[in-house]
Write a protein that holds these residues in place. Structure first.
Motif, PDB file in Angstrom:
ATOM      1  N   GLN A 337       0.821  -1.204   0.000  1.00 14.04           N
ATOM      2  CA  GLN A 337       0.000   0.000   0.000  1.00 14.04           C
ATOM      3  C   GLN A 337       0.860   1.261   0.000  1.00 14.04           C
ATOM      4  O   GLN A 337       1.924   1.309   0.621  1.00 14.04           O
ATOM      5  N   VAL A 338       0.390   2.266  -0.752  1.00 15.87           N
ATOM      6  CA  VAL A 338       0.985   3.603  -0.712  1.00 15.87           C
ATOM      7  C   VAL A 338      -0.091   4.551  -0.192  1.00 15.87           C
ATOM      8  O   VAL A 338      -1.276   4.208  -0.183  1.00 15.87           O
ATOM      9  N   PRO A 339       0.293   5.749   0.275  1.00 14.54           N
ATOM     10  CA  PRO A 339      -0.710   6.661   0.852  1.00 14.54           C
ATOM     11  C   PRO A 339      -1.847   6.960  -0.117  1.00 14.54           C
ATOM     12  O   PRO A 339      -1.634   7.076  -1.334  1.00 14.54           O
ATOM     13  N   LYS A 340      -3.037   7.067   0.416  1.00 14.19           N
ATOM     14  CA  LYS A 340      -4.216   7.370  -0.383  1.00 14.19           C
ATOM     15  C   LYS A 340      -4.031   8.715  -1.078  1.00 14.19           C
ATOM     16  O   LYS A 340      -3.609   9.687  -0.466  1.00 14.19           O
ATOM     17  N   GLY A 341      -4.345   8.746  -2.356  1.00 10.16           N
ATOM     18  CA  GLY A 341      -4.159   9.963  -3.130  1.00 10.16           C
ATOM     19  C   GLY A 341      -2.891   9.956  -3.963  1.00 10.16           C
ATOM     20  O   GLY A 341      -2.671  10.869  -4.769  1.00 10.16           O
ATOM     21  N   THR A 342      -2.068   8.921  -3.788  1.00 11.60           N
ATOM     22  CA  THR A 342      -0.834   8.835  -4.570  1.00 11.60           C
ATOM     23  C   THR A 342      -1.148   8.567  -6.037  1.00 11.60           C
ATOM     24  O   THR A 342      -0.471   9.090  -6.935  1.00 11.60           O
ATOM     25  N   TYR A 343      -2.164   7.758  -6.299  1.00 11.78           N
ATOM     26  CA  TYR A 343      -2.469   7.351  -7.675  1.00 11.78           C
ATOM     27  C   TYR A 343      -2.923   8.511  -8.545  1.00 11.78           C
ATOM     28  O   TYR A 343      -3.672   9.385  -8.124  1.00 11.78           O
TER      29      TYR A 343
END
Length: 520
Positions: A337-343
């Motif tokens: 997982q990467v921080p939400k909003g990275t995509y």
């Protein structure tokens, strides 16, 4: 057992006094067959055989066609003949077993045995200098000094023109990362890289060939995209299509590694390089009749320059990965997982591997946005640790911590008890949110918010947070927030329209059950 022999056996057992069931078991034939011939005379059986010989078979109408197929295609199977007949005539009135016996009789009668089709090979011209290399993996057992055995794993690459070889050994199976590392070492050994590399369908680099459309593992796809060389996969179970590297792996196993004592992997690689210089690349090749080492001095000038990214990959074990829509990246069959909003579409991050730790770095800011421990399992979702959730804490511990943060009052206890009751599955997250929210407000305001929520039965951490914000604004402004009256205007098109006013008696009659009045 067929024909007269079977008939005679049945008659002999009958004369000896055995019953039909016993004869069926002794001869291992169907009971109905025994029953059919039980009371039949020899003359009747002879007439039956003669009728069968002269009786026209259902397949006879296709005889000439089937015979022509057998003559033209000596390796054709009965199953394919059956399918061709169904394709031509839509339906056939006999089974595939019937056809199989019929085809067998035809082959025997006309002496047309089934001949397997031998694969034909054609010698191809030598590839130009620097164009292609072939890669494969091998493994062999080596003996240690104490008599125990260890399996050594070999990465081999050979330049197709000069037959110049490279070997790299490991004491554990190759994975995608070590496979990439071996490529880098080979390119360093050659002083460049070819335009195309041929591979076997190995699971560490390719998921499948997909009828010609190669599907690589994500990590290896990122690597070849960075290095910019072409790739080609051999067909499965087709060693002839990569014969050069097959010969190299065999040569390394039986000329270099066989009977060699294993001390450590570094010494094995050191000895391997000496063997390449002494024998592997120094002897005249049986096909080209040239010495690989000598031809390589010319081919080396035609190799492509390795991109500057090579040094970064080699030193930092870093590769770029695409961020998925659900804000994860895929690494070795796990999702991290990467921080939400990275995509965002096309968003890439850099992965830096150090031992069993992974740092995910934003390519734009060069900042580490997430750190994970690398999982040895498969198909797992490795999530970012959220401090407010306190996942290692039990529910009771989180309850006690939240109660303390709310002032240990009876109202606070009532609020938390109801949250735990109504949101049992998420109560730990609820308590975590309350703990993190109250840090920004004074105790008096927190107490008022608790009392407000309990009084109105607002048993939710989110509602508690909204209440704190509402009371804080009210305290700062000295009054509740007022909203301006909405300025609603009616379109000029409908300003003169007046609604019809129905007589109240109609509603009264309807309530009394006067359906007729109501309908009218």
């Amino acid at each position: 057992m067929k024909g007269w022999n079977m008939f005679a056996e049945i008659k002999q057992y009958k004369l000896k006094g055995f019953n039909k069931s016993q004869v069926s078991r002794f001869l291992k034939i169907n009971y109905k067959t025994v029953d059919k011939y039980w009371n039949m005379s020899y003359e009747e059986y002879a007439e039956l055989k003669e009728e069968a010989k002269n009786r026209r078979k259902k397949v006879d109408k296709h005889r000439e066609l089937i015979l022509s197929w057998i003559k033209e295609f000596r390796d054709i199977s009965t199953a394919q003949i059956y399918d061709w007949l169904k394709e031509r005539y839509s339906e056939v009135d006999f089974s595939d077993r019937t056809l199989r016996l019929y085809v067998k009789d035809l082959r025997e009668k006309y002496e047309l045995p089934k001949v397997p089709c031998a694969r034909q090979y054609e010698e191809i011209p030598e590839l130009p200098m620097g164009y292609q290399a072939q890669v494969d993996l091998g493994q062999t057992w080596l003996s240690k000094r104490d008599g125990s055995k260890i399996k050594a794993y070999c990465f081999a690459m050979v330049l197709s023109h000069s037959r110049y070889k490279f070997l790299w050994w490991k004491d554990k199976p190759f994975n995608t990362l070590s496979f990439i590392e071996a490529h880098n070492k080979a390119f360093e050994y050659f002083g460049g890289m070819p335009k195309e590399i041929v591979y076997d369908q190995d699971r560490i680099l390719a998921v499948s060939e997909n009828h010609g459309d190669i599907i690589f593992t994500e990590m290896f796809q990122n690597y070849i995209s960075s290095m910019k060389f072409k790739t080609r996969l051999c067909r499965a179970f087709d060693p002839e299509s990569k014969g050069k590297i097959e010969a190299v792996v065999k040569y390394a196993k039986y000329n270099f590694a066989k009977h060699r004592a294993f001390i450590d992997i570094d010494l094995l690689n050191e000895d391997s390089f000496k063997w390449l210089d002494r024998t592997g690349n120094a002897k005249v090749h049986e096909i080209t009749r040239k010495v690989p080492k000598e031809v390589f001095t010319l081919e080396k000038e035609h190799l492509q320059k390795v991109p500057s990214l090579f040094e970064n990959i080699q030193l930092n074990n870093s590769l770029t990965y695409t961020v998925r829509k659900n804000n994860t990246i895929s690494y070795k069959q796990n999702r991290y997982q990467v921080p939400k909003g990275t995509y965002r579409p096309g968003k890439e991050v850099k992965l830096i591997i150090n031992d069993n730790k992974m740092n995910i770095v934003d390519l734009d800011t060069e900042l580490v946005i997430a750190t994970h421990s690398i999982s040895n399992q498969k198909g797992k979702l490795i999530q970012i640790y959220h401090p407010e959730r306190e996942k290692k804490k039990t529910r009771d511990e989180m309850y006690d911590k939240a109660l303390k943060a709310l002032g240990m009052t009876d109202e606070a206890k009532e609020l938390l008890d109801n949250i735990r009751k109504e949101k049992e599955r998420y109560c730990r997250d609820q308590f975590g949110l309350i703990i993190s929210v109250v840090k920004d407000y004074d105790e008096k305001l927190v107490g008022q918010a608790v009392e407000y929520c309990v009084k109105r039965k607002l048993f939710s951490a989110g509602m508690f947070k909204d209440t704190l914000e509402y009371l804080s604004i009210k305290k700062e402004t000295g009054s509740e927030k007022k909203y301006d009256k909405a300025n609603l205007s009616i379109s000029s098109k409908y300003q003169d329209v007046k609604p019809e006013i129905r007589n109240i008696d109609e509603y009264i009659n309807a309530l009394k059950g006067d359906k007729k009045t109501w309908i009218n």
